[in-house]
Design a protein around this motif. Structure first.
Motif, short mmCIF file in Angstrom:
data_model
loop_
_atom_site.label_atom_id
_atom_site.label_comp_id
_atom_site.label_asym_id
_atom_site.label_seq_id
_atom_site.Cartn_x
_atom_site.Cartn_y
_atom_site.Cartn_z
N ILE B 9 40.89 40.15 29.24
CA ILE B 9 41.03 41.07 30.37
C ILE B 9 39.71 41.77 30.58
CG2 ILE B 9 42.35 43.01 31.29
CD1 ILE B 9 44.28 42.20 28.74
N ILE B 10 39.22 41.76 31.81
CA ILE B 10 38.02 42.51 32.15
C ILE B 10 38.41 43.54 33.18
CG2 ILE B 10 35.69 42.39 33.09
CD1 ILE B 10 36.20 39.24 32.22
N ILE B 11 38.16 44.78 32.85
CA ILE B 11 38.76 45.87 33.62
C ILE B 11 37.79 47.05 33.63
CG2 ILE B 11 39.90 46.80 31.55
CD1 ILE B 11 41.80 46.62 34.73
N THR B 38 29.09 44.67 31.70
CA THR B 38 28.74 44.83 33.10
C THR B 38 29.21 43.58 33.83
OG1 THR B 38 26.57 43.94 32.68
CG2 THR B 38 26.79 46.30 32.56
N GLY B 39 28.95 43.48 35.11
CA GLY B 39 29.38 42.27 35.80
C GLY B 39 29.33 42.39 37.30
N LYS B 40 29.92 41.40 37.91
CA LYS B 40 29.95 41.34 39.35
C LYS B 40 31.24 40.64 39.74
CE LYS B 40 26.88 39.93 43.07
NZ LYS B 40 25.51 39.46 43.32
N GLY B 41 31.83 41.08 40.83
CA GLY B 41 33.06 40.45 41.27
C GLY B 41 33.29 40.78 42.73
N GLU B 42 34.55 40.63 43.14
CA GLU B 42 34.91 40.95 44.52
C GLU B 42 34.44 42.33 44.95
OE1 GLU B 42 39.10 40.88 45.29
OE2 GLU B 42 39.21 38.87 44.40
N VAL E 28 29.12 31.23 42.33
CA VAL E 28 30.25 31.71 41.54
C VAL E 28 30.75 33.02 42.13
CG1 VAL E 28 29.31 30.66 39.46
CG2 VAL E 28 28.99 33.11 39.85
N SER E 29 32.02 33.31 41.94
CA SER E 29 32.60 34.49 42.59
C SER E 29 32.36 35.75 41.78
CB SER E 29 34.10 34.28 42.80
OG SER E 29 34.75 34.37 41.55
N GLY E 30 32.02 35.60 40.52
CA GLY E 30 31.81 36.78 39.70
C GLY E 30 31.42 36.37 38.29
N TYR E 31 31.02 37.35 37.51
CA TYR E 31 30.68 37.09 36.11
C TYR E 31 30.77 38.40 35.35
CZ TYR E 31 26.32 38.53 38.27
OH TYR E 31 25.38 39.21 39.00
N THR E 32 30.84 38.27 34.05
CA THR E 32 30.84 39.44 33.17
C THR E 32 29.73 39.27 32.16
OG1 THR E 32 33.19 39.77 33.47
CG2 THR E 32 32.23 40.71 31.48
N VAL E 33 29.04 40.36 31.88
CA VAL E 33 27.87 40.29 31.00
C VAL E 33 28.03 41.26 29.85
CG1 VAL E 33 25.38 40.64 30.85
CG2 VAL E 33 26.38 39.71 32.94
N LEU E 61 29.89 35.50 30.79
CA LEU E 61 31.14 34.75 30.96
C LEU E 61 31.43 34.66 32.45
CD1 LEU E 61 33.92 33.59 29.98
CD2 LEU E 61 34.74 35.95 29.97
N THR E 62 31.61 33.44 32.94
CA THR E 62 32.04 33.32 34.33
C THR E 62 33.18 32.32 34.41
OG1 THR E 62 31.38 32.80 36.59
CG2 THR E 62 30.20 31.64 34.86
N ALA E 63 34.18 32.69 35.16
CA ALA E 63 35.31 31.78 35.39
C ALA E 63 35.17 31.22 36.79
CB ALA E 63 36.63 32.54 35.26
N1 LIG Z 1 34.80 34.91 38.17
C1 LIG Z 1 34.60 35.85 37.26
N2 LIG Z 1 34.25 35.49 36.00
C2 LIG Z 1 34.04 36.40 35.05
N3 LIG Z 1 34.16 37.72 35.26
C3 LIG Z 1 34.51 38.16 36.48
C4 LIG Z 1 34.74 37.25 37.53
N4 LIG Z 1 35.05 37.97 38.62
C5 LIG Z 1 35.04 39.25 38.28
N5 LIG Z 1 34.71 39.39 36.97
C6 LIG Z 1 34.59 40.64 36.21
O1 LIG Z 1 35.59 41.55 36.61
C7 LIG Z 1 35.02 42.75 37.12
C8 LIG Z 1 35.82 43.29 38.26
O2 LIG Z 1 36.00 42.27 39.19
P1 LIG Z 1 36.41 42.56 40.70
O3 LIG Z 1 37.65 43.35 40.65
O4 LIG Z 1 36.55 41.19 41.29
O5 LIG Z 1 35.22 43.34 41.28
C9 LIG Z 1 33.62 42.35 37.52
O6 LIG Z 1 32.73 43.45 37.50
C10 LIG Z 1 33.26 41.31 36.48
O7 LIG Z 1 32.83 41.93 35.27
#
Ligand SMILES: Nc1ncnc2c1ncn2[C@@H]1O[C@H](COP(=O)(O)O)[C@@H](O)[C@H]1O
Ligand SMILES: Nc1ncnc2c1ncn2[C@@H]1O[C@H](COP(=O)(O)O)[C@@H](O)[C@H]1O
Ligand SMILES: Nc1ncnc2c1ncn2[C@@H]1O[C@H](COP(=O)(O)O)[C@@H](O)[C@H]1O
Ligand code: NA
Ligand code: NA
Ligand code: NA
Lengths: 323, 97, 97, 323, 97, 323
Positions: B9-11, B38-42, E28-33, E61-63
């Motif tokens: 779970i990444i939260i 840290t990270g990037k997502g939607e 990729v749609s997102g990643y976690t670092v 990690l990226t899914a």
């Molecule tokens: N495809 C993905 N793979 C890995 N981690 C992700 C992915 N998408 C989102 N995340 C992680 O989940 C967090 C919140 O995602 P989001 O709610 O999509 O902004 C991001 O800041 C990332 O750390």
């Protein structure tokens, strides 16, 4: 307006280190203050400013005047988000309007601290109770903004709303709590306590502030890119609203009979915008709001504007009317 | 070795206490947390370089019996919906010691 | 791409040097360590908020050929038995570069 | 007993910050000192107290008296865990009894430091060699407890027992090593070194201590929940054993002819309980012991008891007999 | 639940910005670092105990959907070749919220 | 050679803490300064030394002399890696030779700082512009080494070579940038700024240095094992090259008419080897080079050699010729 003030302010080490931080990002240096150091630096600054404020508060007299100032502070912190909201709502969603309104209603402790250093350099005194005013101004805007959001937003996502949590986020969030607590401790421990802590809370203070502003410069510069998303309206808002707030705060301070130093600190509080307490609260209370709008506005525009141009402008105006 | 499901779970770090409570309530036997990610997502970048410390993620790993997955996932769904985040489920073998 | 086994080990941070030595001895080609992890398990909460720094976990990830798993697992078992902790094994593909 | 002592102690900034930390948890504030800052604060405190102790040691004379104190310190640190063990064994497993016995036989450097600040405020001197006594008291209880465990526990899990590791954990664990090392360096570098380091080791010391106690308050409050598991017996033990230890230490100090300040510091050492060195050692040497018993006992009961009630009580008794 | 591929990348921390840019470019749609990881591999130990901070790893990690894996892997290969590091691919289910 | 110098230097707290760090590893203590504290300590040291240098630079006069020194510094930093390369190439690969050459051409800020503390203790002055010289000496060796590598290495792995990146790594890497920036800020903010920052940049400086050297001792001791890989040739090189560099620097300083203090600082800069800026740059520019050769050489041999034996030797020679 006195250009010596501007130059003198500009050549202050803390301000210069803020610029060094900006420069580091612009030249793509890998200079970085690693986490969690910025956090501890900011805890130190809150601790020191709170403690010193408490010591000053205990030493001072003038009881009714202080109460008047504190009430004025809370009123301003509650009114600013209201008019900010209605301006913002013309262009933005309810969630974003609320979050930005909270940002500008609340205050920035580091702006306050930088302003205090500015006054100190000029030899102008201000009361320790201004720290209490600052602490009191952190929370009301959060409450007001969340209330506005509950009233105006149709879609509440069905999420359970918890008043208890809101009060907690507003009044007991880490930075508000530490500054209030240190204030009380400063007031309780009196002269003897103040003397023992002076090397820690006073002597090394400016040095720590320099380091913190170096980091703020780095973070602010990194946020500048997000401003393109924010657009011209919000960029202008981030400069004009502080000026509007100051334009309300200065006459109010005059009417209430504040001293020059107190008036200046009151003005800078009203003009400043939060980037620590409010974002933390918004994440929980209005998660729909977009942080890449409200954080860069306060951090990358309003903060530098206030410490570079705002401080000399506000002081020049106050000088003009008070002298 | 016992077949289990790895739930990752990444939260938002601010939601972490809530997530852990929910995991406890769902009856998982344990979990491991890496607090600062840290990270990037939607919802954009979460750089961790924030002064507020408000925009940081936490990473949670829990290994549980396959039959527990549904309960865990359902308990997390509303948090993920409201605050964003990711939940991945994969297969693993647990070393019984 | 080469099929490998991912071995994840969560262990008291104080045991980390010992675990890494054992992994070296078992002949793994490499490993990755995340030093500070918190968590909860059979032996209670390990919050990381300890003044002694004594109650913290470390996370170790090693990818190895399937035929090495048994050796690695056997070398870790006594440590896990004595000091607690978790070991998970799963499947992955290793990118040969 | 002098109530001014109690109030004066209570209004000391370090103590107040400990309470602020407790309060933060009670109101569910998210105030937190992020890792690894508490670690570095504690390294700083050990460094400073060790160095100052070494400087004092080098400056002082009275050689035999010092040796007598150091021997008394080691004896107390070895005897306390013995009687503590037999009391505890009536209710607890061998492993838990041993770990708690080690906890109470060993000492708490922060209690020592807080006691030093307390004396300083009252203008009572103590010898730099008391720091050496403290450093010497960290380890013996660990050795004694592990020996007891080896003798009394039937099930040794077949684990290889390593004397080498035990000595290392007892004598070279980070905090013992740093305090001993700083002590030696303080003694070697003399007046000139002490003068250069004074702003770092002395002037900002109380400020850093405040920060550390703020964190200890937070951690202690979080551990309070675990006390329910510990139950009434262990809660009472955590207050009564320090009193018993003090009741032995004070007459012993009197007989050995210690000065008022030295007697007080010796008493507080005997009464204090470890929450850094011992837990670290127990994890390795007696992993079967349950940390959610011995950590909250020392951190959430004995530590606050000692710094709030214990210090004025012990000093009042010492004042009574010494004057 | 949606089947995805978990891609784990362990790379010199200094290469991290480059890797993240490449991931973005690969869509990729997102990643976690997790920024600070230590480890050992072909190029020796990376202890993290360096004054320069230069010898530390980052864990990413990226899914992503299975069909994206090839693109991601190819974009990473040259960096891994030049600077070392590891890339593992495994299967998981993504919780759709 | 004056043995009092050696002993006096040795009994300096910073040096003693370096030894304490070494000792911690030898006795297998778990003493450790957790990340990212060493990083922030080193940022502090760069900040303080840069700022103080800037203040000194602004206060000083002697313009042409300063320019001469700065040119000499850049020349030495560019020439050292050239001859170092040709010596190393007899035994090592092109990549390793280049990386080690860069290491020895560049400088170590902590060696500089330790040398400054050494001079201060002896009451010998040096100019603030020496800090500028130090900052200027960090980068040229990196450029030279990478150029050598591009020229001499057949296999370039087909990797795109970016001049822009190289300049950035050389001139804008974190440590170079911070020291340069602090220098400029120190020069701009003048006496008033210096006075406010003094408690932070000067008073607590030695204390922070002690902590940093404690960590360096720990890291250096851990790297000692890697030296077996390095072998006798590189071990000897790590002691002899600094001596050669000093043997060139001292006459050069004499010819250029440097003061005793400036000559000493110039010599120590030439003799010192980088373990922060260069490794960071090499990872990116010459990743084929083996860090377990160049890092232990500079950190575990050259650094201790310089601060223990080198400093008294260089000063004794300078004393001999200058007086
Ligand atoms: N495809 C993905 N793979 C890995 N981690 C992700 C992915 N998408 C989102 N995340 C992680 O989940 C967090 C919140 O995602 P989001 O709610 O999509 O902004 C991001 O800041 C990332 O750390
Ligand atoms: N089911 C689980 N899933 C993930 N991590 C676990 C699990 N159980 C235990 N752990 C981790 O392993 C550590 C030690 O576990 P234990 O020995 O069971 O107390 C815990 O503190 C957790 O970090
Ligand atoms: N077999 C492995 N399993 C897990 N991590 C590895 C493995 N091999 C290498 N690594 C990680 O990748 C980093 C770089 O590897 P290398 O390029 O082989 O030196 C190492 O420092 C480890 O953190
Ligand atoms: Na405001
Ligand atoms: Na004791
Ligand atoms: Na050099």
């Amino acid at each position: 307006m006195d250009f010596n003030l501007v130059i003198g302010n500009f050549l202050n080490p803390p301000i210069l280190f803020f610029f060094l931080g900006l420069a580091a990002v612009f030249v793509k240096s890998d200079l970085e203050i690693p986490a969690p150091i910025p956090k501890i630096l900011s805890l130190y600054l809150l601790f020191a400013i709170g403690f010193k404020g408490g010591v000053g508060l205990a030493a001072g007299g003038l009881q009714t005047q202080i109460v008047v100032i504190l009430i004025a502070a809370v009123v301003m912190a509650s009114v600013v988000p209201l008019y900010a909201f209605f301006i913002l709502r013309r262009k933005l969603s309810v969630a974003d309007s609320c979050a930005i309104a909270a940002t500008y209603g609340s205050i920035s402790a580091v702006t306050f601290i930088t302003a205090a250093a500015f006054l100190e350099k000029l030899g102008i005194a201000y009361g320790g109770y201004m720290v209490a005013a600052m602490a009191l101004m952190e929370s009301p805007a959060i409450i007001v903004a969340v209330l506005l959001y509950r009233l105006r937003s149709a879609d509440q996502n069905g999420a359970a709303f918890s008043w208890k949590e809101l009060w907690r986020d507003a009044f007991f969030n880490g930075s508000v709590f530490l500054i209030m607590g240190s204030l009380v401790i400063g007031a309780l421990s009196g002269e003897a306590g103040a003397k023992t802590l002076k090397p820690f809370t006073n002597d090394i203070f400016t040095g720590v502030l320099c380091f913190f502003l170096l980091d703020m410069g780095i973070v602010a510069a990194r946020k500048l890119g997000d401003l393109r998303k924010a657009g011209a309206f919000l960029t202008a808002f981030a400069i004009l609203l502080p000026l509007v707030n100051a334009a309300i705060a200065i006459p109010l301070a005059y009417v209430l009979g504040l001293s020059e130093g107190d008036a200046f600190m009151f003005t800078i509080l009203c003009a400043s915008a939060s980037y620590i307490a409010v974002p933390a609260a918004m994440r929980l209370s209005i998660p729909e709001a977009n942080p890449s709008l409200y954080v860069p506005m306060s951090l990358a525009i309003t903060f530098p504007f206030n410490i570079i141009a705002g401080m000399p402008i506000y002081l020049a105006i106050i000088n003009y009317f008070w002298r | 070795m016992m077949p289990v499901k790895r739930i990752e779970i990444i939260i938002d770090a601010l939601e972490l206490p809530d997530v852990l409570e929910k995991l406890d309530a769902a009856g998982v036997s344990g979990y491991t947390v890496i607090k600062d990610a840290t990270g990037k997502g939607e919802r954009g970048e979460r750089g961790g370089g924030e002064l507020s410390g408000a925009f940081i993620n936490s990473y949670v790993l829990t290994a549980c019996p396959p039959e527990q997955v549904a309960a865990v996932v359902e308990t997390l769904r509303p948090i993920l919906k409201r605050f964003g985040g990711v939940c991945l489920v994969s297969d693993a073998q647990w070393l019984i010691h």
